[in-house]
Motif scaffolding. Sequence first.
Motif, PDB file in Angstrom:
ATOM      1  N   THR A 105       0.786  -1.147   0.044  1.00  0.00           N
ATOM      2  CA  THR A 105      -0.071   0.054  -0.042  1.00  0.00           C
ATOM      3  C   THR A 105       0.875   1.305   0.155  1.00  0.00           C
ATOM      4  O   THR A 105       1.915   1.120  -0.095  1.00  0.00           O
ATOM      5  CB  THR A 105      -0.945   0.004   1.019  1.00  0.00           C
ATOM      6  N   GLY A 106       0.322   2.558   0.113  1.00  0.00           N
ATOM      7  CA  GLY A 106       1.175   3.758   0.173  1.00  0.00           C
ATOM      8  C   GLY A 106       0.873   4.414  -1.107  1.00  0.00           C
ATOM      9  O   GLY A 106       0.288   3.945  -2.251  1.00  0.00           O
ATOM     10  N   HIS A 107       1.259   5.776  -1.126  1.00  0.00           N
ATOM     11  CA  HIS A 107       1.275   6.622  -2.474  1.00  0.00           C
ATOM     12  C   HIS A 107       2.430   6.509  -3.297  1.00  0.00           C
ATOM     13  O   HIS A 107       2.535   7.234  -4.030  1.00  0.00           O
ATOM     14  CB  HIS A 107       0.978   7.945  -1.870  1.00  0.00           C
ATOM     15  N   GLY A 108       3.444   5.562  -2.848  1.00  0.00           N
ATOM     16  CA  GLY A 108       4.676   5.634  -3.878  1.00  0.00           C
ATOM     17  C   GLY A 108       4.504   4.459  -4.956  1.00  0.00           C
ATOM     18  O   GLY A 108       3.543   3.599  -4.857  1.00  0.00           O
ATOM     19  N   LYS A 135      10.836  10.560  -4.749  1.00  0.00           N
ATOM     20  CA  LYS A 135      10.894  11.200  -5.995  1.00  0.00           C
ATOM     21  C   LYS A 135      10.268  10.666  -7.077  1.00  0.00           C
ATOM     22  O   LYS A 135      10.598   9.118  -7.319  1.00  0.00           O
ATOM     23  CB  LYS A 135      12.528  11.519  -6.347  1.00  0.00           C
ATOM     24  N   HIS A 136       9.800  11.167  -8.339  1.00  0.00           N
ATOM     25  CA  HIS A 136       9.223  10.206  -9.161  1.00  0.00           C
ATOM     26  C   HIS A 136       9.080  11.114 -10.619  1.00  0.00           C
ATOM     27  O   HIS A 136       8.961  12.375 -10.490  1.00  0.00           O
ATOM     28  CB  HIS A 136       7.663  10.092  -9.052  1.00  0.00           C
ATOM     29  N   ALA A 137       9.680  10.319 -11.704  1.00  0.00           N
ATOM     30  CA  ALA A 137       9.772  11.174 -13.050  1.00  0.00           C
ATOM     31  C   ALA A 137       8.578  11.965 -13.277  1.00  0.00           C
ATOM     32  O   ALA A 137       8.722  12.929 -14.037  1.00  0.00           O
ATOM     33  CB  ALA A 137      10.300  10.379 -14.015  1.00  0.00           C
ATOM     34  N   TYR A 138       7.532  11.426 -13.132  1.00  0.00           N
ATOM     35  CA  TYR A 138       6.286  12.108 -13.592  1.00  0.00           C
ATOM     36  C   TYR A 138       6.027  13.424 -13.020  1.00  0.00           C
ATOM     37  O   TYR A 138       5.643  14.275 -13.483  1.00  0.00           O
ATOM     38  CB  TYR A 138       4.929  11.214 -13.143  1.00  0.00           C
ATOM     39  N   ASP A 139       6.742  13.637 -11.628  1.00  0.00           N
ATOM     40  CA  ASP A 139       6.826  14.993 -11.076  1.00  0.00           C
ATOM     41  C   ASP A 139       7.659  15.870 -12.138  1.00  0.00           C
ATOM     42  O   ASP A 139       7.308  17.343 -11.708  1.00  0.00           O
ATOM     43  CB  ASP A 139       7.275  14.944  -9.733  1.00  0.00           C
ATOM     44  N   ARG A 140       8.403  15.616 -12.699  1.00  0.00           N
ATOM     45  CA  ARG A 140       9.206  16.416 -13.425  1.00  0.00           C
ATOM     46  C   ARG A 140       8.731  16.430 -15.011  1.00  0.00           C
ATOM     47  O   ARG A 140       9.516  17.011 -15.857  1.00  0.00           O
ATOM     48  CB  ARG A 140      10.577  15.945 -13.611  1.00  0.00           C
ATOM     49  N   GLY A 141       7.525  15.938 -15.414  1.00  0.00           N
ATOM     50  CA  GLY A 141       6.767  16.018 -16.485  1.00  0.00           C
ATOM     51  C   GLY A 141       7.098  14.783 -17.502  1.00  0.00           C
ATOM     52  O   GLY A 141       7.028  14.934 -18.587  1.00  0.00           O
ATOM     53  N   ILE A 142       8.059  13.661 -16.917  1.00  0.00           N
ATOM     54  CA  ILE A 142       8.195  12.730 -17.595  1.00  0.00           C
ATOM     55  C   ILE A 142       7.145  11.571 -17.743  1.00  0.00           C
ATOM     56  O   ILE A 142       6.738  10.963 -16.515  1.00  0.00           O
ATOM     57  CB  ILE A 142       9.577  11.987 -17.107  1.00  0.00           C
ATOM     58  N   ARG A 143       6.481  11.173 -18.900  1.00  0.00           N
ATOM     59  CA  ARG A 143       5.518  10.375 -18.847  1.00  0.00           C
ATOM     60  C   ARG A 143       5.876   8.815 -18.560  1.00  0.00           C
ATOM     61  O   ARG A 143       7.188   8.394 -18.435  1.00  0.00           O
ATOM     62  CB  ARG A 143       5.031  10.381 -20.501  1.00  0.00           C
ATOM     63  N   ALA A 144       5.088   8.074 -18.217  1.00  0.00           N
ATOM     64  CA  ALA A 144       5.223   6.596 -17.861  1.00  0.00           C
ATOM     65  C   ALA A 144       6.026   5.924 -19.212  1.00  0.00           C
ATOM     66  O   ALA A 144       5.685   6.214 -20.099  1.00  0.00           O
ATOM     67  CB  ALA A 144       3.870   5.950 -17.761  1.00  0.00           C
ATOM     68  N   LYS A 145       6.868   5.208 -18.823  1.00  0.00           N
ATOM     69  CA  LYS A 145       7.690   4.392 -19.873  1.00  0.00           C
ATOM     70  C   LYS A 145       7.338   2.975 -19.750  1.00  0.00           C
ATOM     71  O   LYS A 145       7.404   2.281 -18.682  1.00  0.00           O
ATOM     72  CB  LYS A 145       9.120   4.595 -19.300  1.00  0.00           C
ATOM     73  N   LYS A 146       7.287   2.451 -20.969  1.00  0.00           N
ATOM     74  CA  LYS A 146       7.140   1.153 -21.346  1.00  0.00           C
ATOM     75  C   LYS A 146       8.165   0.207 -20.585  1.00  0.00           C
ATOM     76  O   LYS A 146       9.320   0.594 -20.806  1.00  0.00           O
ATOM     77  CB  LYS A 146       6.831   0.872 -22.678  1.00  0.00           C
ATOM     78  N   GLY A 147       8.146  -1.011 -20.008  1.00  0.00           N
ATOM     79  CA  GLY A 147       9.200  -1.490 -19.374  1.00  0.00           C
ATOM     80  C   GLY A 147       9.472  -1.068 -18.017  1.00  0.00           C
ATOM     81  O   GLY A 147      10.358  -1.846 -17.082  1.00  0.00           O
TER      82      GLY A 147
END
Length: 174
Positions: free
Chosen positions: A12-15, A159-171
């Motif tokens: 669970t959690g938000h990460g 830290k998450h790439a999405y927060d910097r505007g990077i879209r989800a990546k296949k794989g």
Amino acid sequence: MARAQSIVLVNTGHGKGKSSAAFGVMGRGWARGWKVAVIQFIKSEGWNTGEHKLAQHLGIEWHTLGDGFTWESTDLDETAAKGRHAWAVASTKLASGDYDLLIFDELTYAVSYGWVPVEEVVGAIEGRSARTNVVVTGRDAPPELIELADTVTEMRNVKHAYDRGIRAKKGIEY
């Protein structure tokens, strides 16, 4: 130390990583010759995910029964009905005694959205076959589910790439 016939894990959690960790357990179970099934409560058939492709390749039973993110739903009644149907499938598998491992991906949302009563989920997991291990994923796991679980991991976003505007990546994400 005691050996349990089966255990319940909650991620669970938000990460990031709740489902990914569950699919790691899926792979280990399969490698041990276990009969494994995955029931997805939110994701829809239109999603082309790497974990689903892996499960198909390995011959793991897979049920994608949702219709996507609730905020994208055009019919919340239908979305809720799909969530209740996913729980009906899941609870039948829990009671069957046919599985060594069941993964209920994003089940916590079906509970937190009120589609399935938490008492019903807890009762069905408690009443499962003695050999059936269960992994539940999703944010905001209810206290009753946390209490029932043998192992609970809370994923925390640092830290998450999405927060910097990077879209989800296949794989990586799917």
